[in-house]
Design a protein around this motif. Structure first.
Motif, PDB file in Angstrom:
ATOM      1  N   ARG A 100      48.243  90.602 -65.699  1.00 12.92           N
ATOM      2  CA  ARG A 100      49.599  91.120 -65.908  1.00 12.92           C
ATOM      3  C   ARG A 100      50.265  91.328 -64.262  1.00 12.92           C
ATOM      4  NH1 ARG A 100      51.834  93.030 -70.121  1.00 12.92           N
ATOM      5  NH2 ARG A 100      53.837  94.107 -69.967  1.00 12.92           N
ATOM      6  N   GLU A 112      69.105  95.801 -70.398  1.00 10.27           N
ATOM      7  CA  GLU A 112      69.217  97.242 -69.506  1.00 10.27           C
ATOM      8  C   GLU A 112      68.818  97.169 -68.312  1.00 10.27           C
ATOM      9  OE1 GLU A 112      68.944  99.783 -73.892  1.00 10.27           O
ATOM     10  OE2 GLU A 112      67.194  99.613 -72.511  1.00 10.27           O
ATOM     11  N   ASN A 167      65.724  95.491 -73.975  1.00 13.98           N
ATOM     12  CA  ASN A 167      65.006  95.948 -72.704  1.00 13.98           C
ATOM     13  C   ASN A 167      65.416  95.123 -71.452  1.00 13.98           C
ATOM     14  OD1 ASN A 167      63.183  97.376 -71.196  1.00 13.98           O
ATOM     15  ND2 ASN A 167      61.601  97.560 -72.673  1.00 13.98           N
ATOM     16  N   MET A 169      55.155  89.210 -66.612  1.00 13.04           N
ATOM     17  CA  MET A 169      55.582  90.200 -65.371  1.00 13.04           C
ATOM     18  C   MET A 169      56.226  91.353 -65.908  1.00 13.04           C
ATOM     19  SD  MET A 169      56.605  87.280 -62.781  1.00 13.04           S
ATOM     20  CE  MET A 169      58.117  86.825 -63.846  1.00 13.04           C
ATOM     21  N   GLY A 170      56.360  91.583 -67.384  1.00 18.30           N
ATOM     22  CA  GLY A 170      56.892  92.676 -67.789  1.00 18.30           C
ATOM     23  C   GLY A 170      58.234  92.291 -68.469  1.00 18.30           C
ATOM     24  N   GLU A 171      58.514  91.061 -68.456  1.00 20.15           N
ATOM     25  CA  GLU A 171      59.771  90.430 -69.201  1.00 20.15           C
ATOM     26  C   GLU A 171      59.576  90.112 -70.722  1.00 20.15           C
ATOM     27  OE1 GLU A 171      57.124  88.715 -67.843  1.00 20.15           O
ATOM     28  OE2 GLU A 171      58.109  86.830 -67.358  1.00 20.15           O
ATOM     29  N   PHE A 186      58.738 100.757 -71.250  1.00 21.96           N
ATOM     30  CA  PHE A 186      58.134 100.052 -69.962  1.00 21.96           C
ATOM     31  C   PHE A 186      58.447  98.403 -69.858  1.00 21.96           C
ATOM     32  CE2 PHE A 186      55.154 100.784 -73.633  1.00 21.96           C
ATOM     33  CZ  PHE A 186      54.930  99.428 -73.947  1.00 21.96           C
ATOM     34  N   GLN A 187      58.308  97.914 -68.902  1.00 23.64           N
ATOM     35  CA  GLN A 187      58.476  96.430 -69.166  1.00 23.64           C
ATOM     36  C   GLN A 187      57.098  95.812 -68.283  1.00 23.64           C
ATOM     37  OE1 GLN A 187      62.090  94.542 -67.517  1.00 23.64           O
ATOM     38  NE2 GLN A 187      63.254  95.931 -68.705  1.00 23.64           N
ATOM     39  N   ILE A 207      66.148 107.012 -61.813  1.00 26.87           N
ATOM     40  CA  ILE A 207      66.224 107.461 -63.056  1.00 26.87           C
ATOM     41  C   ILE A 207      67.689 108.199 -63.029  1.00 26.87           C
ATOM     42  CG2 ILE A 207      65.202 109.768 -63.355  1.00 26.87           C
ATOM     43  CD1 ILE A 207      64.556 108.388 -66.167  1.00 26.87           C
ATOM     44  N   THR A 248      59.115 104.128 -77.954  1.00 28.40           N
ATOM     45  CA  THR A 248      60.351 103.300 -77.340  1.00 28.40           C
ATOM     46  C   THR A 248      60.297 102.268 -76.424  1.00 28.40           C
ATOM     47  OG1 THR A 248      60.114 105.051 -75.526  1.00 28.40           O
ATOM     48  CG2 THR A 248      61.394 105.957 -77.531  1.00 28.40           C
ATOM     49  N   GLN A 249      59.218 101.854 -76.511  1.00 25.29           N
ATOM     50  CA  GLN A 249      58.824 100.741 -75.566  1.00 25.29           C
ATOM     51  C   GLN A 249      59.633 100.965 -74.210  1.00 25.29           C
ATOM     52  OE1 GLN A 249      57.300  97.115 -76.793  1.00 25.29           O
ATOM     53  NE2 GLN A 249      56.102  98.888 -77.598  1.00 25.29           N
ATOM     54  N   ARG A 274      65.536 104.161 -71.786  1.00 23.97           N
ATOM     55  CA  ARG A 274      64.196 104.403 -72.738  1.00 23.97           C
ATOM     56  C   ARG A 274      63.044 105.420 -72.368  1.00 23.97           C
ATOM     57  NH1 ARG A 274      63.098  99.255 -75.540  1.00 23.97           N
ATOM     58  NH2 ARG A 274      65.184  98.270 -75.436  1.00 23.97           N
ATOM     59  N   ILE A 275      63.062 105.621 -70.943  1.00 25.51           N
ATOM     60  CA  ILE A 275      62.331 106.414 -70.488  1.00 25.51           C
ATOM     61  C   ILE A 275      62.605 107.968 -70.822  1.00 25.51           C
ATOM     62  CG2 ILE A 275      61.135 107.472 -68.303  1.00 25.51           C
ATOM     63  CD1 ILE A 275      61.205 104.356 -67.281  1.00 25.51           C
ATOM     64  N   ARG A 325      55.140  95.270 -77.906  1.00 28.44           N
ATOM     65  CA  ARG A 325      54.012  94.519 -77.190  1.00 28.44           C
ATOM     66  C   ARG A 325      52.608  94.749 -77.514  1.00 28.44           C
ATOM     67  NH1 ARG A 325      57.240  93.758 -71.630  1.00 28.44           N
ATOM     68  NH2 ARG A 325      59.333  93.755 -72.513  1.00 28.44           N
ATOM     69  N   LEU A 348      55.111 104.306 -76.033  1.00 31.54           N
ATOM     70  CA  LEU A 348      55.087 103.242 -77.106  1.00 31.54           C
ATOM     71  C   LEU A 348      56.117 102.879 -78.181  1.00 31.54           C
ATOM     72  CD1 LEU A 348      51.321 103.045 -78.264  1.00 31.54           C
ATOM     73  CD2 LEU A 348      52.444 101.349 -76.981  1.00 31.54           C
ATOM     74  N   VAL A 382      50.035 102.407 -71.643  1.00 34.67           N
ATOM     75  CA  VAL A 382      50.298 103.816 -71.589  1.00 34.67           C
ATOM     76  C   VAL A 382      48.763 104.615 -71.603  1.00 34.67           C
ATOM     77  CG1 VAL A 382      52.361 103.547 -73.042  1.00 34.67           C
ATOM     78  CG2 VAL A 382      50.014 103.973 -74.142  1.00 34.67           C
ATOM     79  N   ASP A 386      64.438  94.101 -79.683  1.00 29.32           N
ATOM     80  CA  ASP A 386      64.203  95.061 -78.656  1.00 29.32           C
ATOM     81  C   ASP A 386      63.851  94.508 -77.252  1.00 29.32           C
ATOM     82  OD1 ASP A 386      64.059  97.950 -78.264  1.00 29.32           O
ATOM     83  OD2 ASP A 386      61.963  97.309 -77.642  1.00 29.32           O
TER      84      ASP A 386
END
Lengths: 167, 696
Positions: free
Chosen positions: B382, B600, B597, B66-68, A101-102, B635, A98-99, A145-146, B197, A96, B204, B593
């Motif tokens: 979502r 990136e 995101n 959608m995550g954007e 996730f998308q 990753i 670091t946000q 971020r992860i 968000r 949370l 999470v 931010d």
């Protein structure tokens, strides 16, 4: 063709469960379709994406690739049981913060993999984090971020561990 | 069923009692709506917001999250104009019964178009309330101040009222017409901050619901029979064995549509395998002849731009350059596969669907099942990543059909194999560029033909006096469609590698060479300078052996420039991207931010098609049908990324979801050249291609 069902007992998030299911059914299917625990996601069905990751006796497994018969007598932790009744697990807090996730679809699996990593290596190096999470795919790809989330959680857990004197 | 012109039912309208409601429209969206809504009246608005008597604010829009981060950014924009906290804004999105018509969530339009109108609507609502307060208190509106969600007398702030209270239970409706005055940027308190968000906690904790997580009592699961190759016709299907599989409820057959409905997805899939079907297959072109096939079937679709006299200037140029660039078919490969859950009640079907285009899907489902538009409701929770790939209606149609056939709710979800096989792909692209350079080492003529991929991003960002860009349509061997940025990432690859080639051949610094041609676009020039400064760029002539590459581009109003550092393993040809510095200017930044995101994520996603991703096919079958055969970035592949947001707060917010993916593959190719002295003109830069180039 009749499905051969067997009785399987195991713990999920600290609660004893006994189910009559086909032993070849995978754990992910049982979690999602029998127990209403939809936090672990289907992404590939063959253990290649990591979005179904849960903990089995504390270790990360791809629940889509674990037959339910192999879970008998063991203990499963899903994302729903991670933080317990009150509050979030430090890894959830770190994601949370670091946000990291998308869309968030693969996030529960990633969080479980980080929990497993930090249990094995409380202070992982960046390459160790990358190695541990290389099987958790994320198409939105907020990977930097992860990595930060895993580092932040490691720091938070080690300082709280020291505070509580249990390290 | 009474349906308003917007698709809103009367019930929903009546449900909104009291408060101030402002309706508004995006002109281009309305034009599309008028063109696309068959028979029905064109809507007069695309979205609305309501300030309830208790001052809670609800925004109704057909955009989906959608995550954007559009859900967060749009709410920030409304909160700002109304001077209320972010947390007081509720977003109702992507439910065709609750929100007015919308063209879909794609093309980085949510903030750029919807957000800008939404912000104006919020300002309009605020002004309406100020007028009401002024009337009530017998003062001119200019004597009032709006702050913290309250209107007060500037001279005596003890006389005040909360925004929502003023409507006093009455309903006040306004349509946004003019351009209401916005709050000054200098006073912004919510816009421009990195609000986390609201859905974060749900994500999470695993509680955030995606379509596959929705449960309806009595629901079943369907699996659709697919042909063995594209376009095969079903001749015979024996479903008797499938029908006897324990847990199977019904095998549904409607023409060539055959599907198993069972108690669980895996039962449906297992039973599907036991259907004995005969197919009449058709011949398919080989992957080996792709580039020749595209060229031989090409037909001019559009002259994108034609300025000056390209032909004669090219002929007369001191130096001429020409090259061809190619990019492979690429899959979207979101980790969440397509899924739809349909449920019928009283002759109306509700379909939970992970689509980017709920209103188009509504029409598609209605048309496929012979229904009136009002008999279909699409609900989009979502979405687990779209990337342009979630606009096809097949799953929603299948679920609606099966649910109708068996009389119970049915979910149809794709396996990974189906996901990587039965969707459309990002088109393969073939791009020819010729250019001429004068004695001052300036490009004076630019001639570019793009094949098979559309023309997004085909207009070069540079001010070439003589230029011609043409787009050709071709017979594609695979079904193709939108993918993050459409053709833009492929064409930017060609343009930016070509610029780099010419710079290097002319002995020019790659960054300076771009700047030399950017007098026409000060915003891009500034962005290029910003990334060079952040990186610590020093003038050079490639190849330097260091593995540093530059590229830039324009998309959806944003300007973006990237510098890549990488290593090429000489033995294996493997490319390791270790660092990316990126500068992006997107006008007013709503959520720093959030945009970071996106930037990136776009860069790392772009490394897939740059380095590894190729859809392989043979005889009308997709061979890359699992992640181990279609390796998206992990990753391990993620470089260190340093992002510079170039400020330009007086410009309206520009698109942010796609631009960063445009230059990344060119920057990588240019860095490979810088490392090895060899040019790679075909994506992806597979180890074998790198080795072949470096051995040559």
């Amino acid at each position: 063709m009749a499905e051969r069902k067997e009785t399987v007992s195991f713990q999920v998030n600290g609660v004893e469960r006994e189910l009559k299911v086909s032993g070849s059914r995978n754990l992910l299917s049982v979690l999602r379709h029998e127990l209403g625990l939809t936090g672990a996601k289907y992404g590939c069905g063959v253990g290649e994406c990591g979005s179904c990751t849960v903990l089995l006796d504390g270790r990360a497994v791809r629940s889509c690739a674990v037959p339910i018969s192999a879970v008998a007598g063991r203990s499963v932790t899903t994302i729903e049981g991670l933080g317990g009744e009150d509050g979030l697990h430090p890894v959830q807090e770190a994601f949370l913060e670091t946000q990291a996730f998308q869309c968030g679809y693969c996030t529960p699996g990633l969080i479980m993999s980080v929990v497993d990593l930090l249990r094995r290596k409380p202070d992982p190096t960046e390459p160790e984090i990358r190695d541990a999470l290389a099987g958790n795919l994320c198409r939105c790809a907020p990977y930097p971020r992860i990595i930060r989330a895993a580092q932040l959680a490691a720091a938070a857990m080690s300082s709280s561990g020291e505070r509580h004197g249990d390290k | 069923m009474e349906t308003s012109e917007s698709g809103l039912t009367r019930r929903e309208f009546l449900g909104l009692t009291g408060g101030v409601i402002v309706f508004f429209a995006i002109p281009s969206e309305l034009a599309r709506a008028a063109g696309e809504s068959e028979g029905g009246e064109a809507p007069s608005f695309n979205a609305f917001l309501r300030i309830a008597p208790d001052s809670t604010v609800t925004v109704f829009t057909g955009k989906v999250e959608m995550g954007e981060g559009n859900k967060t950014a749009l709410a920030q924009m409304v909160a700002e104009e109304l001077t209320v906290p972010f947390s007081s804004i509720e977003m109702v999105m992507g439910d065709t019964d609750l929100v007015p018509w919308d063209g879909g969530t794609w093309g980085s339009t949510s903030v750029r178009f919807m957000g800008v109108e939404l912000r104006a609507a919020a300002a309009e609502a605020r002004d309406v309330l100020v007028e009401m307060a002024a009337e009530q208190w017998g003062v001119p509106p200019s004597a009032l101040t709006v702050s913290e969600g309250r209107i007060s007398l500037t001279s005596d702030t003890r006389t005040c009222v909360a925004l929502g209270e003023l409507s006093e239970g009455k309903e006040i409706r306004r349509a946004l017409k003019g351009e209401p005055k916005l709050r000054p940027v200098a006073e912004y308190r919510v816009v421009g901050t990195s609000v986390p968000r609201a859905e974060g906690r749900g994500i999470v904790t695993g509680k955030e619901q995606f379509v596959a997580d929705v449960r309806i009592p009595g629901m079943l699961h369907g699996a659709v029979l697919h042909p063995p190759s594209f376009g095969a016709r079903l001749t015979i299907a024996d479903t008797s064995r499938a029908e006897r599989v324990s847990g199977v409820v019904e095998v549904v057959r409607e023409g060539e549509f055959v599907a198993v409905v069972a108690e669980r997805p895996e039962i449906a899939r297992e039973a599907r395998q036991s259907i004995r079907a005969d197919w009449e297959e058709k011949p398919h072109p080989s992957m080996a002849s792709l580039w020749d096939d595209l060229r031989s079937t090409a037909e001019l679709a559009d002259t994108v731009t034609e300025e000056g006299t390209v032909g004669s200037v090219l002929e007369a140029a001191e130096r001429q350059f020409s090259a061809t660039y190619q990019t492979a078919f690429v899959a979207h490969a979101p980790v969440e596969p397509h899924v739809a859950l349909a449920s019928w009640q009283d002759g109306k079907v509700t379909v939970y669907s992970n689509t980017q285009t709920p209103f188009l899907q509504k029409d598609d489902v209605a048309a496929a099942l012979g229904l009136e538009s009002g008999q279909v409701r699409i609900v989009v929770p979502r979405v687990g990543g779209g990337f342009g790939g979630k606009t096809n209606p097949e799953l929603a149609i299948a679920a609606a059909r099966l649910a109708r056939a068996v009389g119970r709710p049915v979910m149809v979800d794709q396996t990974r194999e189906e996901e990587l096989t039965w969707n459309y792909f990002k088109p393969a692209a073939l791009i020819d560029i010729r250019c001429g350079v004068n004695g001052d080492r300036e490009i004076t003529a630019w001639d570019c033909d793009v094949y098979n991929c559309g023309d997004r991003g085909a207009e070069p960002p540079y001010g070439f006096a003589n230029r011609r860009v043409r787009s050709f349509g071709c017979d594609s061997p695979l079904r193709q469609g939108a993918w993050r940025g459409l053709a833009g990432s492929a064409i930017t690859f060609a343009i930016e590698v070509h610029m780099d080639e010419v710079a290097s051949e002319m002995g020019e610094d790659p960054v300076e060479f771009r700047l030399k041609h950017l007098d026409n676009d000060p915003r891009l020039a500034q962005t290029v300078r910003a990334v060079a400064e952040a990186y610590g760029w020093t003038p050079r002539r490639a190849p330097t052996g260091k593995g540093v590459g530059f590229a830039c581009g324009i998309d959806v109003g944003s300007r973006v420039a990237e510098i890549v550092e990488l290593e090429v393993e000489a033995k294996t040809g493997l490319v390791h991207v270790s660092r990316v510095v990126v500068a992006q200017e997107s006008g007013l930044v709503i959520n720093p931010d959030g945009i970071t995101n996106q930037i990136e994520g776009g860069i790392i996603m772009g490394l897939g098609p740059a380095l590894r991703e190729v859809v392989h096919y043979e005889n009308g079958r997709i061979l890359t049908d699992r992640y181990s055969k279609y390796p998206i970035p992990t990753i391990r592949d993620a470089p260190k990324i340093e992002t510079v947001l170039v400020p330009n707060p007086t410009l309206s917010p520009q698109g942010a979801g796609e631009p960063s993916i445009f230059p990344i593959s060119a920057a990588v190719a240019n860095a490979i050249f810088d490392a090895t002295g060899k040019r790679l003109r075909e994506m992806p830069f597979l180890p074998a291609r790198v080795l072949a180039a470096t051995a040559a």
